[in-house]
Each structure stands twice: as structure tokens, then as C-alpha cells.
Design a protein around this motif. Structure first.
Motif, PDB file in Angstrom:
ATOM      1  N   ASN A 266       4.125  -1.591  10.266  1.00 34.58           N
ATOM      2  CA  ASN A 266       3.454  -0.344   9.887  1.00 34.58           C
ATOM      3  C   ASN A 266       2.226  -0.596   9.003  1.00 34.58           C
ATOM      4  O   ASN A 266       1.525   0.326   8.621  1.00 34.58           O
ATOM      5  CB  ASN A 266       4.409   0.624   9.214  1.00 34.58           C
ATOM      6  N   GLY A 267       1.963  -1.862   8.670  1.00 34.75           N
ATOM      7  CA  GLY A 267       0.772  -2.226   7.908  1.00 34.75           C
ATOM      8  C   GLY A 267       0.841  -1.972   6.416  1.00 34.75           C
ATOM      9  O   GLY A 267      -0.123  -2.201   5.710  1.00 34.75           O
ATOM     10  N   SER A 268       1.990  -1.542   5.899  1.00 36.49           N
ATOM     11  CA  SER A 268       2.071  -1.189   4.474  1.00 36.49           C
ATOM     12  C   SER A 268       2.330  -2.378   3.564  1.00 36.49           C
ATOM     13  O   SER A 268       2.137  -2.283   2.352  1.00 36.49           O
ATOM     14  CB  SER A 268       3.165  -0.140   4.251  1.00 36.49           C
ATOM     15  N   LEU A 269       2.776  -3.505   4.119  1.00 40.30           N
ATOM     16  CA  LEU A 269       3.076  -4.699   3.332  1.00 40.30           C
ATOM     17  C   LEU A 269       2.403  -5.918   3.964  1.00 40.30           C
ATOM     18  O   LEU A 269       2.313  -6.018   5.183  1.00 40.30           O
ATOM     19  CB  LEU A 269       4.583  -4.964   3.282  1.00 40.30           C
ATOM     20  N   ALA A 270       1.968  -6.823   3.106  1.00 43.46           N
ATOM     21  CA  ALA A 270       1.435  -8.107   3.566  1.00 43.46           C
ATOM     22  C   ALA A 270       1.951  -9.169   2.605  1.00 43.46           C
ATOM     23  O   ALA A 270       2.041  -8.935   1.405  1.00 43.46           O
ATOM     24  CB  ALA A 270      -0.080  -8.090   3.607  1.00 43.46           C
ATOM     25  N   LEU A 271       2.291 -10.330   3.135  1.00 47.61           N
ATOM     26  CA  LEU A 271       2.918 -11.379   2.336  1.00 47.61           C
ATOM     27  C   LEU A 271       2.105 -12.661   2.376  1.00 47.61           C
ATOM     28  O   LEU A 271       1.771 -13.153   3.440  1.00 47.61           O
ATOM     29  CB  LEU A 271       4.319 -11.649   2.886  1.00 47.61           C
ATOM     30  N   ALA A 272       1.809 -13.173   1.194  1.00 47.35           N
ATOM     31  CA  ALA A 272       1.155 -14.466   1.067  1.00 47.35           C
ATOM     32  C   ALA A 272       2.071 -15.367   0.257  1.00 47.35           C
ATOM     33  O   ALA A 272       2.750 -14.915  -0.657  1.00 47.35           O
ATOM     34  CB  ALA A 272      -0.186 -14.323   0.361  1.00 47.35           C
TER      35      ALA A 272
ATOM     36  N   LEU B 141       0.842  -1.192   0.000  1.00 45.43           N
ATOM     37  CA  LEU B 141       0.000   0.000   0.000  1.00 45.43           C
ATOM     38  C   LEU B 141       0.874   1.238   0.000  1.00 45.43           C
ATOM     39  O   LEU B 141       1.841   1.320   0.754  1.00 45.43           O
ATOM     40  CB  LEU B 141      -0.878   0.048   1.253  1.00 45.43           C
ATOM     41  N   ALA B 142       0.554   2.196  -0.844  1.00 46.42           N
ATOM     42  CA  ALA B 142       1.271   3.473  -0.835  1.00 46.42           C
ATOM     43  C   ALA B 142       0.819   4.317   0.351  1.00 46.42           C
ATOM     44  O   ALA B 142       1.594   5.079   0.913  1.00 46.42           O
ATOM     45  CB  ALA B 142       1.044   4.218  -2.142  1.00 46.42           C
ATOM     46  N   GLN B 143      -0.445   4.181   0.711  1.00 48.90           N
ATOM     47  CA  GLN B 143      -1.007   4.908   1.844  1.00 48.90           C
ATOM     48  C   GLN B 143      -1.933   3.977   2.612  1.00 48.90           C
ATOM     49  O   GLN B 143      -2.507   3.059   2.047  1.00 48.90           O
ATOM     50  CB  GLN B 143      -1.813   6.118   1.378  1.00 48.90           C
ATOM     51  N   GLY B 144      -2.088   4.235   3.882  1.00 47.48           N
ATOM     52  CA  GLY B 144      -3.009   3.440   4.679  1.00 47.48           C
ATOM     53  C   GLY B 144      -2.334   2.209   5.249  1.00 47.48           C
ATOM     54  O   GLY B 144      -1.110   2.091   5.259  1.00 47.48           O
ATOM     55  N   SER B 145      -3.149   1.301   5.720  1.00 50.24           N
ATOM     56  CA  SER B 145      -2.636   0.123   6.403  1.00 50.24           C
ATOM     57  C   SER B 145      -3.528  -1.075   6.133  1.00 50.24           C
ATOM     58  O   SER B 145      -4.749  -0.949   6.103  1.00 50.24           O
ATOM     59  CB  SER B 145      -2.589   0.397   7.906  1.00 50.24           C
ATOM     60  N   PHE B 146      -2.910  -2.227   5.937  1.00 50.34           N
ATOM     61  CA  PHE B 146      -3.690  -3.453   5.782  1.00 50.34           C
ATOM     62  C   PHE B 146      -4.439  -3.782   7.059  1.00 50.34           C
ATOM     63  O   PHE B 146      -5.443  -4.446   7.048  1.00 50.34           O
ATOM     64  CB  PHE B 146      -2.788  -4.634   5.392  1.00 50.34           C
ATOM     65  N   ARG B 147      -3.939  -3.326   8.156  1.00 51.52           N
ATOM     66  CA  ARG B 147      -4.622  -3.566   9.414  1.00 51.52           C
ATOM     67  C   ARG B 147      -5.914  -2.752   9.487  1.00 51.52           C
ATOM     68  O   ARG B 147      -6.823  -3.106  10.205  1.00 51.52           O
ATOM     69  CB  ARG B 147      -3.708  -3.240  10.580  1.00 51.52           C
ATOM     70  N   GLN B 148      -5.994  -1.662   8.738  1.00 48.06           N
ATOM     71  CA  GLN B 148      -7.178  -0.812   8.733  1.00 48.06           C
ATOM     72  C   GLN B 148      -8.094  -1.104   7.551  1.00 48.06           C
ATOM     73  O   GLN B 148      -9.262  -0.790   7.574  1.00 48.06           O
ATOM     74  CB  GLN B 148      -6.763   0.666   8.683  1.00 48.06           C
ATOM     75  N   SER B 149      -7.526  -1.681   6.510  1.00 44.16           N
ATOM     76  CA  SER B 149      -8.318  -1.918   5.304  1.00 44.16           C
ATOM     77  C   SER B 149      -9.190  -3.156   5.458  1.00 44.16           C
ATOM     78  O   SER B 149      -9.019  -3.949   6.372  1.00 44.16           O
ATOM     79  CB  SER B 149      -7.400  -2.060   4.089  1.00 44.16           C
TER      80      SER B 149
END
Length: 56
Positions: A49-55, A8-16
Motif C-alpha cells: 500500500n506504499g505506507s511503509l518503507a524499510l532500510a 507515512l500517515a497519508q500518501g504513498s512512498f511510491r508516489q512521493s
């Protein structure tokens, strides 16, 4: 093994919404030759920081 990195360029996967990522994971599971897909939320593969998530 393949790796799928969400960024994500902005925001957080924890919030999305998890629904968007789960939809992508479901699509990956249906690809020919794919035997398993990990969920970054279940495996704690989300950057602090929630900007990256890995699968994988």
C-alpha cells in the motif's frame, strides 16, 4: 545491524519523491560505524500500500 522504518500517515512512498528518502539514506551512510545501507526501492522493501518503507 540497524533498521530504519519510514512510515507515512497519508500518501504513498511510491508516489512521493524518492529524493527525500535518498537524502536520508545518504545521511545514514555517513554515520560512524555504518558500513552499508540498503535502499528500500532497490530491495523492494516498500509495503504494497506504499505506507511503509524499510532500510537496513
Amino acid at each position: 545491524m540497524a533498521t530504519y522504518l519510514y512510515r507515512l500517515a497519508q500518501g504513498s512512498f511510491r508516489q512521493s519523491s524518492k529524493a527525500a528518502i535518498e537524502s536520508t539514506l545518504d545521511a545514514l551512510k555517513k554515520l560512524p560505524g555504518v558500513t552499508s545501507v540498503t535502499d528500500p526501492y532497490q530491495t523492494n522493501q516498500v509495503a504494497p500500500n506504499g505506507s511503509l518503507a524499510l532500510a537496513t
